[in-house]
Design a protein around this motif. Structure first.
Motif, PDB file in Angstrom:
ATOM      1  N   GLN A 160     -21.130  33.764  22.106  1.00 45.47           N
ATOM      2  CA  GLN A 160     -21.244  32.341  21.785  1.00 45.47           C
ATOM      3  C   GLN A 160     -22.310  32.108  20.713  1.00 45.47           C
ATOM      4  O   GLN A 160     -22.117  31.300  19.797  1.00 45.47           O
ATOM      5  N   GLY A 206     -14.337  40.385  22.542  1.00 48.41           N
ATOM      6  CA  GLY A 206     -13.573  39.578  23.494  1.00 48.41           C
ATOM      7  C   GLY A 206     -12.610  38.623  22.816  1.00 48.41           C
ATOM      8  O   GLY A 206     -12.757  38.247  21.659  1.00 48.41           O
ATOM      9  N   ARG A 207     -11.586  38.214  23.584  1.00 48.59           N
ATOM     10  CA  ARG A 207     -10.524  37.369  23.035  1.00 48.59           C
ATOM     11  C   ARG A 207     -11.040  36.016  22.573  1.00 48.59           C
ATOM     12  O   ARG A 207     -10.646  35.521  21.503  1.00 48.59           O
ATOM     13  N   GLU A 208     -11.946  35.407  23.341  1.00 47.35           N
ATOM     14  CA  GLU A 208     -12.414  34.075  22.980  1.00 47.35           C
ATOM     15  C   GLU A 208     -13.153  34.088  21.649  1.00 47.35           C
ATOM     16  O   GLU A 208     -12.968  33.209  20.805  1.00 47.35           O
ATOM     17  N   LEU A 209     -14.003  35.087  21.447  1.00 45.23           N
ATOM     18  CA  LEU A 209     -14.713  35.156  20.173  1.00 45.23           C
ATOM     19  C   LEU A 209     -13.734  35.379  19.031  1.00 45.23           C
ATOM     20  O   LEU A 209     -13.832  34.752  17.973  1.00 45.23           O
ATOM     21  N   ARG A 210     -12.768  36.272  19.229  1.00 47.83           N
ATOM     22  CA  ARG A 210     -11.807  36.536  18.164  1.00 47.83           C
ATOM     23  C   ARG A 210     -11.009  35.284  17.819  1.00 47.83           C
ATOM     24  O   ARG A 210     -10.720  35.006  16.654  1.00 47.83           O
ATOM     25  N   ARG A 211     -10.675  34.516  18.845  1.00 41.05           N
ATOM     26  CA  ARG A 211      -9.951  33.266  18.595  1.00 41.05           C
ATOM     27  C   ARG A 211     -10.810  32.285  17.788  1.00 41.05           C
ATOM     28  O   ARG A 211     -10.341  31.633  16.843  1.00 41.05           O
ATOM     29  N   GLU A 212     -12.102  32.194  18.146  1.00 45.80           N
ATOM     30  CA  GLU A 212     -12.999  31.295  17.423  1.00 45.80           C
ATOM     31  C   GLU A 212     -13.163  31.730  15.971  1.00 45.80           C
ATOM     32  O   GLU A 212     -13.219  30.899  15.056  1.00 45.80           O
ATOM     33  N   THR A 243     -10.251  30.637  14.107  1.00 46.42           N
ATOM     34  CA  THR A 243     -10.326  29.194  13.893  1.00 46.42           C
ATOM     35  C   THR A 243     -11.170  28.861  12.672  1.00 46.42           C
ATOM     36  O   THR A 243     -10.916  27.870  11.978  1.00 46.42           O
ATOM     37  N   ASP A 257      -4.730  36.299  20.195  1.00 43.39           N
ATOM     38  CA  ASP A 257      -5.801  35.322  19.999  1.00 43.39           C
ATOM     39  C   ASP A 257      -5.420  34.263  18.972  1.00 43.39           C
ATOM     40  O   ASP A 257      -6.296  33.659  18.356  1.00 43.39           O
ATOM     41  N   PRO A 298      -4.798  30.936  17.345  1.00 42.18           N
ATOM     42  CA  PRO A 298      -5.044  29.518  17.644  1.00 42.18           C
ATOM     43  C   PRO A 298      -3.781  28.694  17.432  1.00 42.18           C
ATOM     44  O   PRO A 298      -2.820  29.131  16.783  1.00 42.18           O
TER      45      PRO A 298
END
Length: 448
Positions: A188, A215-221, A224, A287, A289
């Protein structure tokens, strides 16, 4: 040898001129971040002092080397002076944009730890640090750097507060941690710094990091933010092939025939060119968006040519991409390790001995400014001298640049007899006072 010495003499003159220009631009960029002229002058002294040849770097040693009668001016700058260090960070980012205009830039994130002796230091606690080789009492900070083909410049840093530290109101108050600062994971913090750098105007095409940030969330961000990425993943990382079948990274790369591994040079080290074997396979993006195209998602493996050790990377690009391009992005991640070595060895990143939030933020900022000015000076000097350098002379390095600056530009540490005796007396007196205070505190704690 005469030809080599003449070449080095020319490089020294160019580097001296480049240093003056870049250092002046950096100090001018942050000039209006200070409320008073005195603090602005002390900041320039501190940035210069971090590069002096001293045994350790903290307010005491730097004040002595700079000729101050005590550390009070430096301590005031770090803790109490009216100075917008967040604005100064953004101004330095603008300087990097101007100096590296037109260069293909990759944003790289990694963390490093500094050993501490007490949990009273802001963010200090038992936690893992690669710099310590395991779990220890330390501070851990996440750093962001901009890496081009010729330069690696630190842009930002974020102190990681463990969950128990972030929730401890008493320790937060004593260390001066702002109320808006709450617990955040390292990924984050990385996303926040990348977004801030892009908002400041940094023109980057890709993001690179190690397994902590896979991690998937970071890659998605990151997607974005319209960046491609190349992040390390574990051998057990789950992926899906084009037919929709699930695999682990290790299992999927076992499908690659021996003849499809490609050997590529990935840079130069102290022992010559670094070469590894590389292979890649297409995988489905997990990932994507909303309202964004899948792009090109691949799993890349790197194999050591002697030991056979494998490392795995998950990579994504908005369009078609060549393996050589992906390898170049992956290899640029290693540059942040060299930046840590430079910052710790020459600009005191891990030597500040500061305990509070403001002091840590400002000490780390000035260390990164000094490191960044060195990197930009080296890049500017290299552009002028690269073509004329003899083949048997390696390019000018940052450690050699520091030696040149100490000899030609930076002031020599103050070493006259009266000044040295004054500081010996000052240190012994304050160390005696500290010992007395510590003993008194122990007696009070031991009393019934």
């Amino acid at each position: 040898m005469t030809t080599f010495q003449e070449t080095v003499a020319v490089e020294a003159t160019i580097a001296e001129r480049a240093w003056g220009r870049v250092f002046g631009a950096a100090m001018g960029a942050i000039a209006d971040c200070f409320a008073r002229r005195e603090a602005r002058g002390t900041a320039a002294e501190l940035t210069t002092g971090l590069l002096l040849e001293v045994d350790t770097r903290n307010c005491w040693t730097l004040a002595e080397a700079l000729g101050h009668p005590g550390p009070h001016r430096l301590q005031h700058l770090l803790s109490r002076a009216r100075f917008d260090h967040e604005l100064a960070r953004d101004r330095i980012a603008r300087l990097v944009i101007d100096e590296l205009a037109g260069a293909e830039m990759v944003l790289v994130v990694d963390e490093t730890g500094d050993a501490k002796s007490s949990t009273d230091c802001v963010g200090a606690g038992p936690q893992y640090s690669g710099a310590l080789g395991g779990v220890g009492l330390c501070q851990v900070a996440v750093h962001l750097a901009a890496v081009t083909g010729t330069a690696r410049v630190p842009l930002d840093r974020a102190l990681y507060l463990p969950a128990d530290w972030a929730a401890d109101e008493e320790r937060r108050m004593l260390a001066g941690v702002p109320e808006e600062v709450v617990f955040a994971t390292k990924p984050q913090q990385a996303v926040t710094m990348v977004a801030a750098a892009l908002a400041a105007g940094i023109q980057a095409s890709s993001f690179a990091a190690d397994e902590v940030y896979g991690g998937r969330e970071l890659r998605r961000e990151i997607r974005t933010l319209n960046l491609g990425y190349a992040v390390g993943v574990a051998a057990t990382h789950p992926v899906t092939d084009g037919a929709g079948r699930p695999w682990r990274a290790r299992q999927m790369l076992n499908k690659v025939p021996a003849e499809q591994w490609m050997r590529m040079a990935t840079g130069h080290g102290s022992k010559g060119a670094r070469e590894y074997d590389w292979a890649w396979l297409a995988v489905r993006a997990d990932d994507t968006p909303d309202s964004q195209e899948p792009g090109t998602s691949v799993l890349v493996a790197r194999r050591h040519r002697y030991t056979g050790e494998l490392s795995y990377f998950r990579c994504w690009s908005p369009g078609p991409v060549a393996l050589a391009t992906v390898v170049e992005i992956i290899c640029r991640r290693w540059k942040i390790e060299e930046t840590f070595q430079l910052a710790k060895g020459h600009t005191g990143l891990d030597q500040g001995q500061v305990t509070c939030w403001n002091s840590w933020m400002r000490w780390s900022l000035f260390s990164l400014i000094a490191t960044g000015v060195l990197a930009l000076t080296l890049a500017a000097a290299g552009q002028e001298t690269g073509a004329a350098r003899p083949a048997r002379l390696i390019p000018l390095t940052c450690p050699e640049l520091v030696r040149l600056l100490r000899a030609l530009v930076l002031p020599a540490p103050v070493r006259d007899r009266d000044h040295v005796l004054h500081w010996i007396a000052w240190r012994r007196r304050h160390q005696a006072d500290a010992t007395a205070c510590r003993q008194r505190r122990h007696r009070l704690q031991d009393a019934p």
